[in-house]
Design a protein around this motif. Structure first.
Motif, PDB file in Angstrom:
ATOM      1  N   VAL A   1      18.161   3.327  -4.015  1.00  0.00           N
ATOM      2  CA  VAL A   1      18.548   3.167  -5.498  1.00  0.00           C
ATOM      3  C   VAL A   1      17.961   4.330  -6.267  1.00  0.00           C
ATOM      4  O   VAL A   1      16.949   5.116  -5.751  1.00  0.00           O
ATOM      5  N   LYS A   2      18.551   4.508  -7.374  1.00  0.00           N
ATOM      6  CA  LYS A   2      17.987   5.648  -8.119  1.00  0.00           C
ATOM      7  C   LYS A   2      16.512   5.135  -8.889  1.00  0.00           C
ATOM      8  O   LYS A   2      16.548   3.712  -9.169  1.00  0.00           O
ATOM      9  N   VAL A   3      15.634   6.096  -9.096  1.00  0.00           N
ATOM     10  CA  VAL A   3      14.334   5.575  -9.498  1.00  0.00           C
ATOM     11  C   VAL A   3      14.018   6.246 -10.852  1.00  0.00           C
ATOM     12  O   VAL A   3      14.260   7.412 -11.089  1.00  0.00           O
ATOM     13  N   GLY A   4      13.430   5.175 -11.907  1.00  0.00           N
ATOM     14  CA  GLY A   4      13.182   5.754 -13.260  1.00  0.00           C
ATOM     15  C   GLY A   4      11.572   5.384 -13.337  1.00  0.00           C
ATOM     16  O   GLY A   4      11.019   4.911 -12.085  1.00  0.00           O
ATOM     17  N   ILE A   5      10.744   6.063 -14.223  1.00  0.00           N
ATOM     18  CA  ILE A   5       9.629   5.660 -14.508  1.00  0.00           C
ATOM     19  C   ILE A   5       9.252   5.262 -15.892  1.00  0.00           C
ATOM     20  O   ILE A   5       9.780   5.999 -16.951  1.00  0.00           O
ATOM     21  N   VAL A   6       8.403   4.131 -15.948  1.00  0.00           N
ATOM     22  CA  VAL A   6       8.123   3.788 -17.488  1.00  0.00           C
ATOM     23  C   VAL A   6       6.467   3.987 -17.609  1.00  0.00           C
ATOM     24  O   VAL A   6       5.993   3.377 -16.682  1.00  0.00           O
TER      25      VAL A   6
ATOM     26  N   VAL B   1       9.256   2.743 -11.561  1.00  0.00           N
ATOM     27  CA  VAL B   1       7.484   2.775 -11.248  1.00  0.00           C
ATOM     28  C   VAL B   1       7.020   2.506 -12.711  1.00  0.00           C
ATOM     29  O   VAL B   1       7.571   3.067 -13.761  1.00  0.00           O
ATOM     30  N   VAL B   2       6.136   1.631 -12.695  1.00  0.00           N
ATOM     31  CA  VAL B   2       5.465   1.392 -14.017  1.00  0.00           C
ATOM     32  C   VAL B   2       3.924   1.744 -14.015  1.00  0.00           C
ATOM     33  O   VAL B   2       3.222   1.312 -13.180  1.00  0.00           O
ATOM     34  N   LEU B   3       3.747   2.626 -15.061  1.00  0.00           N
ATOM     35  CA  LEU B   3       2.435   3.097 -15.003  1.00  0.00           C
ATOM     36  C   LEU B   3       1.287   2.552 -16.059  1.00  0.00           C
ATOM     37  O   LEU B   3       1.888   2.250 -17.167  1.00  0.00           O
ATOM     38  N   GLN B   4       0.122   2.269 -15.667  1.00  0.00           N
ATOM     39  CA  GLN B   4      -0.739   1.341 -16.312  1.00  0.00           C
ATOM     40  C   GLN B   4      -1.209   2.056 -17.561  1.00  0.00           C
ATOM     41  O   GLN B   4      -1.248   3.367 -17.734  1.00  0.00           O
ATOM     42  N   GLU B   5      -1.697   1.319 -18.509  1.00  0.00           N
ATOM     43  CA  GLU B   5      -2.601   1.779 -19.503  1.00  0.00           C
ATOM     44  C   GLU B   5      -4.175   2.065 -19.019  1.00  0.00           C
ATOM     45  O   GLU B   5      -3.953   2.253 -17.664  1.00  0.00           O
TER      46      GLU B   5
ATOM     47  N   ALA C   1       4.154   9.081  -4.390  1.00  0.00           N
ATOM     48  CA  ALA C   1       4.321   8.338  -3.281  1.00  0.00           C
ATOM     49  C   ALA C   1       4.987   6.897  -3.635  1.00  0.00           C
ATOM     50  O   ALA C   1       5.822   6.529  -2.902  1.00  0.00           O
ATOM     51  N   ALA C   2       4.658   6.463  -4.914  1.00  0.00           N
ATOM     52  CA  ALA C   2       5.509   5.318  -5.499  1.00  0.00           C
ATOM     53  C   ALA C   2       6.821   5.642  -5.693  1.00  0.00           C
ATOM     54  O   ALA C   2       7.652   4.954  -5.260  1.00  0.00           O
ATOM     55  N   ILE C   3       7.381   6.819  -6.420  1.00  0.00           N
ATOM     56  CA  ILE C   3       8.672   7.291  -6.317  1.00  0.00           C
ATOM     57  C   ILE C   3       9.393   7.247  -4.957  1.00  0.00           C
ATOM     58  O   ILE C   3      10.620   6.661  -4.715  1.00  0.00           O
ATOM     59  N   ASP C   4       8.627   7.921  -3.903  1.00  0.00           N
ATOM     60  CA  ASP C   4       9.344   7.967  -2.789  1.00  0.00           C
ATOM     61  C   ASP C   4       9.548   6.845  -1.975  1.00  0.00           C
ATOM     62  O   ASP C   4      10.453   6.608  -1.406  1.00  0.00           O
ATOM     63  N   THR C   5       8.554   5.958  -2.155  1.00  0.00           N
ATOM     64  CA  THR C   5       8.746   4.580  -1.519  1.00  0.00           C
ATOM     65  C   THR C   5       9.668   3.817  -2.113  1.00  0.00           C
ATOM     66  O   THR C   5      10.434   3.192  -1.239  1.00  0.00           O
ATOM     67  N   LEU C   6       9.897   3.879  -3.487  1.00  0.00           N
ATOM     68  CA  LEU C   6      11.166   2.863  -3.858  1.00  0.00           C
ATOM     69  C   LEU C   6      12.297   3.623  -3.767  1.00  0.00           C
ATOM     70  O   LEU C   6      13.269   2.899  -3.409  1.00  0.00           O
TER      71      LEU C   6
ATOM     72  N   GLU D   1       0.665  -1.230   0.095  1.00  0.00           N
ATOM     73  CA  GLU D   1       0.011   0.006  -0.013  1.00  0.00           C
ATOM     74  C   GLU D   1       0.872   1.209   0.065  1.00  0.00           C
ATOM     75  O   GLU D   1       1.759   1.216   0.963  1.00  0.00           O
ATOM     76  N   LEU D   2       0.642   2.198  -0.905  1.00  0.00           N
ATOM     77  CA  LEU D   2       1.165   3.470  -0.984  1.00  0.00           C
ATOM     78  C   LEU D   2       0.338   4.718  -0.166  1.00  0.00           C
ATOM     79  O   LEU D   2      -1.021   4.779  -0.326  1.00  0.00           O
ATOM     80  N   LYS D   3       1.195   5.344   0.736  1.00  0.00           N
ATOM     81  CA  LYS D   3       0.224   6.525   0.979  1.00  0.00           C
ATOM     82  C   LYS D   3       0.509   7.936   0.596  1.00  0.00           C
ATOM     83  O   LYS D   3       1.857   8.155   0.714  1.00  0.00           O
TER      84      LYS D   3
END
Length: 229
Positions: free
Chosen positions: A114-119, A31-35, A103-108, A6-8
């Motif tokens: 580690v460094k965080v990317g997003i797709v 972070v993987v963002l849905q369609e 929140a997802a970026i911060d949690t990771l 769970e992400l807050k």
């Protein structure tokens, strides 16, 4: 190894996210963002694929603020249902779903160290572009055929991290001339186009194009390796 957590968000809202862990020490996080079809079997498989490449992958349910448990397929009825939910999310007052992505970026970043990317893909591609321009803590961003990012106010945004963007040359929703204009407006963004249709990365859609999907994945993994590790 996969699980849900769970992400807050900063406003206190809690949303679920699918977590895929690599074997051994992670080289980075994504972070993987849905369609518009939810965190369905395809998006979970995509997250698993990044985990297999050595990254901690986290796919937040970006529909959760308006509807929980969305897991759609790719029929016309599914597309209509997903688009209707997307419109509801778009109508949320700011920052809306962007708070969940932060929140997802911060949690990771905190958990993995580690460094965080997003797709992101389709609608998630647009959210990936917005995240690269508006959110904190990202080292790289890779939008796939982000509908809307090549026109209007979104096209005027300025990325705060390196961006690699994939587009389809036969995309009925993203005209190629707008992609070319976007490329001229943002020369710092790496833009690649493919002889394929919108959704070419998804092997559950009729638009899937294996050679384009594989080439885009190779480029994405090389880009992530460069900027995340």
């Amino acid at each position: 190894m996969s699980a849900y957590l769970e992400l807050k968000a900063a406003d206190g809202f809690v949303c679920p996210a699918y977590l895929a862990q690599p074997e051994g020490t992670p080289r980075g996080a994504v972070v993987v963002l849905q369609e518009i079809f939810g965190v369905n079997s395809h998006i979970r498989a995509v997250a698993d694929g990044y985990a297999a490449a050595g990254y901690v992958a986290l796919a937040p349910s970006t529909f959760h603020r308006v509807q929980a448990g969305v897991d759609l397929g790719y029929t016309d009825a599914d597309m209509q249902a997903g688009f209707a939910i997307k419109l509801q999310v778009d109508a949320l007052p700011a920052p809306g779903v962007m708070a969940d992505i932060q929140a997802a970026i911060d949690t990771l970043g905190l958990a993995a160290g580690v460094k965080v990317g997003i797709v992101g893909y389709c609608w998630g591609g647009l959210l990936t572009w917005r995240s690269a321009c508006q959110l904190q803590g990202l080292a790289a961003a890779v939008p796939y055929y982000g509908g809307g990012m090549t026109v209007g106010a979104d096209a005027e945004l300025q990325p705060q991290c390196p961006v690699l963007a994939h587009f389809a040359e036969q995309d009925h929703w993203i005209p190629l001339d707008t992609v070319r204009a976007f490329q001229q407006r943002h020369p710092q963004v790496q833009v690649h186009t493919y002889a394929a249709h919108h959704g070419f990365n998804c092997d559950q859609r009729g638009a899937h194009h294996g050679p384009s999907a594989e080439l885009a994945r190779e480029r994405t993994l090389a880009f992530l390796a460069q900027h995340l590790g």
